[in-house]
Motif scaffolding. Structure first.
Motif, mmCIF file in Angstrom:
data_model
loop_
_atom_site.group_PDB
_atom_site.id
_atom_site.type_symbol
_atom_site.label_atom_id
_atom_site.label_comp_id
_atom_site.label_asym_id
_atom_site.label_seq_id
_atom_site.Cartn_x
_atom_site.Cartn_y
_atom_site.Cartn_z
ATOM 1 N N GLY A 254 -55.434 -3.226 39.700
ATOM 2 C CA GLY A 254 -55.894 -3.788 38.435
ATOM 3 C C GLY A 254 -55.371 -3.088 37.209
ATOM 4 N N VAL A 255 -54.255 -2.370 37.339
ATOM 5 C CA VAL A 255 -53.695 -1.606 36.226
ATOM 6 C C VAL A 255 -52.571 -2.389 35.567
ATOM 7 C CG1 VAL A 255 -52.524 0.515 35.555
ATOM 8 C CG2 VAL A 255 -54.268 0.571 37.350
ATOM 9 N N GLY A 256 -52.728 -2.727 34.297
ATOM 10 C CA GLY A 256 -51.710 -3.460 33.576
ATOM 11 C C GLY A 256 -52.322 -4.418 32.571
ATOM 12 N N SER B 265 -53.653 -11.379 31.725
ATOM 13 C CA SER B 265 -53.335 -12.712 31.225
ATOM 14 C C SER B 265 -54.025 -13.739 32.101
ATOM 15 C CB SER B 265 -51.814 -12.933 31.210
ATOM 16 O OG SER B 265 -51.287 -12.888 32.523
ATOM 17 N N GLY B 266 -53.859 -15.018 31.754
ATOM 18 C CA GLY B 266 -54.537 -16.086 32.470
ATOM 19 C C GLY B 266 -55.856 -16.430 31.811
ATOM 20 N N ILE C 259 -54.895 -12.228 35.969
ATOM 21 C CA ILE C 259 -53.503 -11.900 36.272
ATOM 22 C C ILE C 259 -53.177 -10.544 35.644
ATOM 23 C CG2 ILE C 259 -51.097 -12.584 35.995
ATOM 24 C CD1 ILE C 259 -52.086 -15.480 35.777
ATOM 25 N N THR C 260 -52.682 -9.619 36.459
ATOM 26 C CA THR C 260 -52.371 -8.263 35.994
ATOM 27 C C THR C 260 -50.864 -8.077 35.937
ATOM 28 O OG1 THR C 260 -54.403 -7.419 36.985
ATOM 29 C CG2 THR C 260 -52.716 -5.802 36.425
ATOM 30 N N ASN C 261 -50.390 -7.563 34.818
ATOM 31 C CA ASN C 261 -48.949 -7.402 34.595
ATOM 32 C C ASN C 261 -48.618 -5.957 34.242
ATOM 33 O OD1 ASN C 261 -48.056 -10.450 34.410
ATOM 34 N ND2 ASN C 261 -49.913 -10.261 33.158
#
Length: 361
Positions: free
Chosen positions: A93-95, A98-99, A104-106
């Protein structure tokens, strides 16, 4: 029992480092991960430099911050570390989110790779990025034959046995720290460096003595200056074989990507002081700089007499850059002093010796 000072990147708040070490394959990688996006910059002066997601770290670009920096073995395939590291971060869950529901994790990371001894042993795996992330802690960073330094070596410009034997000595991961006292409690400047030393050149101490480098047939070293030509083997100096990659961390908020880039430029001077030759066409020498930005305005009122503009920011950059160069230089020495001898087929005498074990008796 007195507490041992942490002289590595993890002395900085919110920074963790993990190694993936594969001794059997003479390769690995090292991940530097942050607890929040941090500003980072990069400078590369080696002729064979290349990396992962570097363009956004150069001056003139928007500073979005990144979640980590990696260094790997494996040359171009070692850049798969970036994919493995981002997959691990995404699973954690690091980032950026979005969504519609933020599910959504980037992650965003940057990195670079060396052409290590493992390139002649086994294929590099993207899983090493996962492993390095899983191993990341705030403990002091290990030096020597670990992580990206597992298969690192130094001194490769004049091969022996008529160009058939690798003359190198063992490089590795090295760490160092330089502190500058601050005007206020808790306001001091901390500069830490981690280098992965895999240079084509010799590692040279301030007194001119070679610490580790290109061995000769007599238990000494070959001098680059004594060579009539660079190569004795067709691929011995290719851009794929040699690189020193350094990650510098500071705790001062310098305010702009251009200022961090200038510190990275100064930091490369540490590579110049410690390695000869350096930044050749056969090197991919690169320096990353990141900041935790925990300290602002670290200089006292005397700085007004030395500043070159309305603020003292350029003086801060100069002082921190000078400290970074010193930390980089010392981290390179630490890498060679911490390295251990390895057996390597095709190496001169069948071994790549450490500085502690050379000359071989």
């Amino acid at each position: 029992m007195p507490r041992v000072r942490n002289n590595t990147l993890t002395a900085l708040d919110g920074v963790r480092v993990g190694h993936a070490t594969h001794v059997d394959a003479l390769t690995g990688c090292t991940a530097v991960v942050f607890d929040r996006p941090l500003s980072a910059a990069v400078k590369a002066y080696g002729g064979g430099a290349g990396g992962f997601n570097l363009e956004g770290l150069r001056g003139g670009h928007t500073d979005y911050g990144i979640g980590g920096i990696f260094v790997s073995g494996g040359s171009s395939t070692g850049l798969l570390t970036g994919a493995g590291l981002m997959e691990a971060m995404r699973a954690d869950g690091v980032g950026a989110k979005s969504g519609p529901d933020g599910s959504i994790t980037n992650p965003s990371v940057s990195g670079a790779a060396i052409y290590d001894l493992g390139m002649e042993v086994a294929s590099f795996s993207a899983d090493y990025g996962w492993e390095a992330y899983a191993n990341a802690t705030a403990d002091a960073v290990a030096s020597g034959n670990v992580g990206a330094g597992t298969g690192a070596s130094v001194g490769k410009y004049r091969w022996l046995d008529l160009g058939a034997s690798n003359p190198a000595m063992k490089g590795g991961v090295g760490n160092a720290r330089v502190d500058i006292a601050g005007a206020n409690p808790g306001g001091g400047i901390t500069v830490c460096a981690m280098s992965v030393v895999n240079a084509v050149g010799n590692v040279v101490l301030p007194n001119g003595q070679i610490l580790a480098g290109n061995r000769d047939e007599n238990g000494g070293f070959s001098s680059y200056e004594e060579l009539a030509e660079f190569l004795t083997r067709a691929d011995a100096g290719s851009s794929e074989h040699n690189t020193t990659i350094t990650v510098v961390g500071i705790n001062v908020d310098l305010g702009s990507l251009e200022h961090y880039e200038k510190v990275a430029h100064f930091a490369t001077h540490g590579q110049v002081r410690a390695i000869n030759p350096v930044h050749t066409a056969g090197d991919g020498d690169t320096v990353f700089v990141f900041s935790t930005a925990r300290v602002t305005d670290p200089l006292n009122s005397t700085a007004q007499y030395f500043k070159e503009s309305a603020t003292d920011i350029h003086l801060q950059v100069d002082l921190i850059g000078h400290a970074a160069a010193k930390a980089v230089q010392e981290s390179i020495y630490d890498a060679c002093r911490s390295a251990r001898t390895v057996l390597v087929e095709g190496a001169y005498g069948g071994i790549v010796p450490s500085a502690a074990d050379y000359p071989v008796r």
